[in-house]
Design a protein around this motif. Structure first.
Motif, short mmCIF file in Angstrom:
data_model
loop_
_atom_site.label_atom_id
_atom_site.label_comp_id
_atom_site.label_asym_id
_atom_site.label_seq_id
_atom_site.Cartn_x
_atom_site.Cartn_y
_atom_site.Cartn_z
N LEU A 148 0.83 -1.21 0.00
CA LEU A 148 0.00 0.00 0.00
C LEU A 148 0.86 1.25 0.00
N THR B 147 1.78 1.25 -3.93
CA THR B 147 0.64 1.36 -4.85
C THR B 147 -0.63 1.51 -4.04
N HIS B 148 -1.53 2.29 -4.53
CA HIS B 148 -2.78 2.53 -3.81
C HIS B 148 -3.93 1.83 -4.53
N SER B 149 -3.80 0.54 -4.70
CA SER B 149 -4.81 -0.22 -5.41
C SER B 149 -5.78 -0.86 -4.42
N VAL B 150 -7.05 -0.68 -4.67
CA VAL B 150 -8.07 -1.30 -3.83
C VAL B 150 -8.05 -2.82 -4.03
N LEU B 151 -7.71 -3.24 -5.24
CA LEU B 151 -7.60 -4.68 -5.50
C LEU B 151 -6.52 -5.32 -4.64
N THR B 152 -5.37 -4.66 -4.53
CA THR B 152 -4.29 -5.18 -3.71
C THR B 152 -4.74 -5.30 -2.26
N MET B 153 -5.38 -4.28 -1.77
CA MET B 153 -5.87 -4.31 -0.40
C MET B 153 -6.90 -5.43 -0.22
N GLY B 154 -7.75 -5.62 -1.20
CA GLY B 154 -8.76 -6.68 -1.12
C GLY B 154 -8.16 -8.06 -1.11
#
Length: 97
Positions: A41, A44-51
């Motif tokens: 995070l 990269t600020h990816s919501v997919l990565t966080m998910g």
């Protein structure tokens, strides 16, 4: 005492040892996934990565609880699924970029 009277020696881990190992493994993987999530995070600020990493954290916690209840084989399958999901998700997100 003859050897015919003594039962065969059990090889491998006892159920208690197996539970302890899987609990420790689940906890270590849960910490590693959490740290990886924080590092990813930051870059990269990816919501997919966080998910994907969030799901892996949930599955690691589930494996920990399953191990405590004596469901070590199921816990291993859940833990493997969590790691595979995070790795596949990370690969998929990286290939989209």
């Amino acid at each position: 005492m003859s050897e015919a009277n003594s039962g065969p020696e059990r090889q491998g881990l006892t159920p208690r040892q197996a539970r302890g190992i899987r609990i420790a493994l689940s906890a270590v993987i849960m910490i590693a996934v959490g740290l990886t999530l924080v590092l990813r995070l930051g870059s990269t600020h990816s919501v997919l990565t966080m998910g994907f990493y969030g799901i892996a954290l949930i599955l690691s916690g589930s494996a920990l609880v399953l191990s405590r209840q004596g469901r070590t084989r199921v816990a291993t399958a859940v833990l493997g699924a969590g790691i595979a999901l995070a790795a596949a998700g990370e690969w998929a997100v990286a290939s989209l970029s």
